[in-house]
Write a protein that holds these residues in place. Structure first.
Motif, short mmCIF file in Angstrom:
data_model
loop_
_atom_site.label_atom_id
_atom_site.label_comp_id
_atom_site.label_asym_id
_atom_site.label_seq_id
_atom_site.Cartn_x
_atom_site.Cartn_y
_atom_site.Cartn_z
N ASP A 43 -5.26 -3.43 -5.49
CA ASP A 43 -5.35 -2.28 -4.60
C ASP A 43 -6.58 -2.38 -3.69
OD1 ASP A 43 -3.12 -1.42 -5.89
OD2 ASP A 43 -3.97 0.47 -6.63
N ASP A 44 -7.71 -2.74 -4.28
CA ASP A 44 -8.94 -2.84 -3.50
C ASP A 44 -8.85 -3.96 -2.45
OD1 ASP A 44 -10.10 -0.78 -4.85
OD2 ASP A 44 -11.24 -2.03 -6.25
N SER B 272 2.18 2.43 10.15
CA SER B 272 1.36 2.09 8.99
C SER B 272 -0.13 2.10 9.32
CB SER B 272 1.75 0.70 8.45
OG SER B 272 3.10 0.68 8.05
N LYS C 252 -6.54 -4.51 5.04
CA LYS C 252 -6.17 -3.56 6.09
C LYS C 252 -7.39 -3.15 6.92
CE LYS C 252 -3.84 0.88 6.84
NZ LYS C 252 -3.16 2.04 6.20
N ALA C 253 -8.51 -2.91 6.24
CA ALA C 253 -9.74 -2.53 6.94
C ALA C 253 -10.23 -3.65 7.85
CB ALA C 253 -10.81 -2.16 5.92
N GLY D 256 -5.44 4.87 9.82
CA GLY D 256 -6.62 4.01 9.87
C GLY D 256 -7.20 3.91 11.26
N ALA E 76 -6.09 -5.13 -1.08
CA ALA E 76 -5.14 -4.71 -0.04
C ALA E 76 -5.83 -3.78 0.96
CB ALA E 76 -3.94 -4.02 -0.68
N GLU E 77 -6.63 -2.85 0.46
CA GLU E 77 -7.35 -1.93 1.35
C GLU E 77 -8.38 -2.70 2.18
OE1 GLU E 77 -6.77 1.04 2.08
OE2 GLU E 77 -5.58 1.87 0.45
N LEU E 78 -9.02 -3.69 1.57
CA LEU E 78 -10.00 -4.52 2.28
C LEU E 78 -9.34 -5.28 3.43
CD1 LEU E 78 -12.83 -5.85 2.53
CD2 LEU E 78 -12.03 -7.57 0.89
N LEU F 245 0.80 -1.22 0.00
CA LEU F 245 0.00 0.00 0.00
C LEU F 245 0.84 1.28 0.00
CD1 LEU F 245 -2.89 -1.06 2.41
CD2 LEU F 245 -3.07 -0.59 -0.05
N LYS G 122 3.08 1.85 -2.15
CA LYS G 122 3.34 2.09 -3.59
C LYS G 122 4.82 2.33 -3.87
CE LYS G 122 -1.04 1.86 -4.52
NZ LYS G 122 -1.58 0.65 -5.18
#
Length: 557
Positions: A369-370, A425, A376-377, A429, A372-374, A342, A344
């Motif tokens: 990308d989606d 990191s 982390k969330a 969040g 990876a964000e999922l 994430l 980049k």
């Protein structure tokens, strides 16, 4: 100089502190099952070009006792139990050999009926036959009269190597918890002795001969040699070090949420007006409810090295940790890899991370990308769910012990302090999820070693007084003596604090840096007919856990 050492599940961290400043720090990953090799190389790196004569103290924290229990690496022991009437024997059958003896001591401390000599001879034969050399002896109400346990110790001391006595575990009147505490203490003694010998050999091999201490679950230290008698007190030594380190780094006076995000686990703590919470009754570990006094913490099987996998077309995080992250040469996709992705930025093994991520994202019809964000969330969501549950238990007065909360106040975190390698990191969040400021303090990556280094010696003692019987006891010290019928609460507190000070100094505490306090006191009259026949008193005193004076300057280190 003080040397602080933390042996976690993933890394070994060590540092040196001089005049309140961190002068050197080292972190090494545990490469194999041989943790002592990693400890040796970590300390070896730390002390290069250091005058070893200037290292005056070594304080360490370790997961050795905790892991032994969780992974069932316990010694083969025998239990001798005198339950008395009213308790089912099934509860006490936890060891390979459990011997129940007749007789009992009543709630007043009177030996109403003694055990039979024939029972003892049978037990002796069984111990020899089964080659059992570790023994725990637990008698109900031994905190009020330890004579049965002491007599049995004298009988068996030539037959076994290690003996644990129930009355020395705690002065609290909770027989089932005292039994389980005794059982665990006896079960981890041999492993802890091996750990002690290896640590001693390692430091002596490096030319370091100063005093060695270990962190306990209550946030205080005890000489490592003393811990040989009660290794059970080192359970949750790691989380305790983490909390003490965060206290040193933050110095907050607010209600706060604290997180230590490690490689294998995430530990959760809370502060009330800057003060840590304590467990109400004692540690519970793998179903064993004990009397081990401990700082309040909650450990989640969730960390930077948690495995990312697909289960029934749903992405799952952990609880397994099979290897280090791909970016550090590991074999499996982990949370750490997601955090690197994430950014980049270019990083080692990036193409491998992208490849493993793509395997999962294709089946979910998502972009890398989606996904990876999922992930982390989801990680953050798991933490928030656990935090909310713990806050609910705390504010419903189920698990903690601190004066302000007992008076009816609630705990509402105003800020969050986060340590551990992935801390930065997750900062943004966490702030978005919890809606409170998130603080990443200096030296956050070695908070555990810092907490171990700066912790002070602690101990706690209980006192029971029955003026009708003219008896007083401090079970932890095996003190049982006569008192006058008119013995007062004031006299009891004065005597208890005097013995507490003596014990603290014996354990290496600095008299000028001690805070003694009575944390529990009860007194009630005993009545027979219409007349007072005596008084019953129950007290508990402690050396308040805290940080050494050097902690005042630590943030500038």
């Amino acid at each position: 100089m003080i040397l602080g050492l933390d042996m976690g599940g993933t890394n070994v961290d060590a540092l040196l502190i001089k005049d309140g400043k961190i002068v050197k720090k080292v972190t090494k990953e545990i490469e194999s099952d041989d943790a002592f090799k990693t400890i040796f190389t970590t300390i070896e790196s730390l002390i290069k070009a250091v005058d070893l004569k200037k290292i005056t103290t070594i304080n360490l924290s370790t997961t050795i006792a905790t892991n032994a229990i969780l992974l069932n690496k316990l010694a083969n022991i025998a239990l001798i139990v005198q339950t008395g009437p009213g308790l089912t024997k099934e509860y006490f059958k936890v060891a390979a050999k459990t011997f129940f003896i007749s007789g009992y001591t009543d709630h007043r401390g009177e030996v109403t009926k003694d055990y039979q000599k024939e029972e003892i001879e049978t037990i002796k034969k069984e111990l020899k036959k089964n080659n059992i050399t570790n023994l725990a002896i637990v008698s109900k109400f031994s905190t009020r009269n330890n004579s049965t346990e002491m007599n049995l110790k004298n009988i068996f001391k030539r037959d076994v190597e290690n003996i644990t006595l129930g009355h020395q575990m705690s002065g609290k009147l909770n027989f089932p918890r005292r039994f389980k505490t005794s059982y665990l203490n006896a079960s981890i003694k041999p492993l802890f002795k091996k750990f002690y010998d290896n640590i001693l050999t390692a430091f002596e091999g490096l030319g370091i001969t100063c005093p060695l201490n270990i962190l306990k679950a209550d946030g205080g230290i005890i000489p490592l040699k003393e811990a040989l008698k009660l290794p059970v007190e080192s359970i949750f030594s790691g989380p305790s070090a983490s909390l003490m380190g965060m206290l040193a780094l933050s110095k907050t006076k607010k209600d706060a949420l604290l997180l230590d995000i490690g490689g294998t686990t995430t530990d959760i703590f809370f502060l009330k007006k800057g003060e840590p919470l304590f467990l109400r009754a004692g540690i519970e570990i793998k179903g064993n409810k004990t009397l081990i006094r401990a700082l309040y913490s909650k450990s989640l099987p969730l960390g930077g090295d948690s495995l990312i996998k697909m289960v029934k077309n749903e992405v799952k995080i952990g609880p397994e940790r099979l290897d280090k992250a791909l970016v550090f040469g590991g074999k499996y996709l982990t949370v750490t890899d997601i955090l690197f992705y994430l950014t980049k930025k270019t990083f080692p093994y990036r193409s491998l991370v992208v490849k493993e991520l793509a395997k999962l994202s294709v089946s979910l019809k998502l972009t890398n990308d989606d996904l990876a964000e999922l992930i982390k969330a989801k990680f953050l969501s798991k933490i928030k769910k656990a935090v909310n549950l713990e806050l609910s238990l705390i504010n419903n007065k189920l698990v903690y012990k601190i004066a302000e909360l007992l008076k009816g106040e609630t705990l509402v975190p105003e800020e969050m302090i986060v340590v551990g390698a992935p801390a930065r990191s997750f900062k943004k969040g966490l702030e978005e999820s919890f809606k409170i400021p998130v603080i990443i303090p200096p030296n956050y990556e070695v908070a555990n070693a810092l907490g171990a280094a700066l912790a002070k010696p602690t101990t706690a003692l209980s006192m029971l007084v029955n003026t009708k019987r003219r008896k007083m006891s401090i079970p932890e010290l095996s003190i049982y003596r006569n008192v006058d019928f008119n013995y007062s609460l004031k006299e009891a507190k004065r005597y208890l604090l005097k013995e507490l000070l003596k014990e603290a100094l014996r354990l290496g505490a600095d008299k000028e840096d001690l805070e003694l306090e009575i944390i529990e006191e009860e007194q009630f009259n005993m009545v027979e007919g219409f007349y007072t026949s005596g008084k019953n008193m129950r007290l508990k005193a402690q050396v308040k856990p805290g940080l050494r004076k050097e902690s005042e300057f630590i943030n500038v280190g």
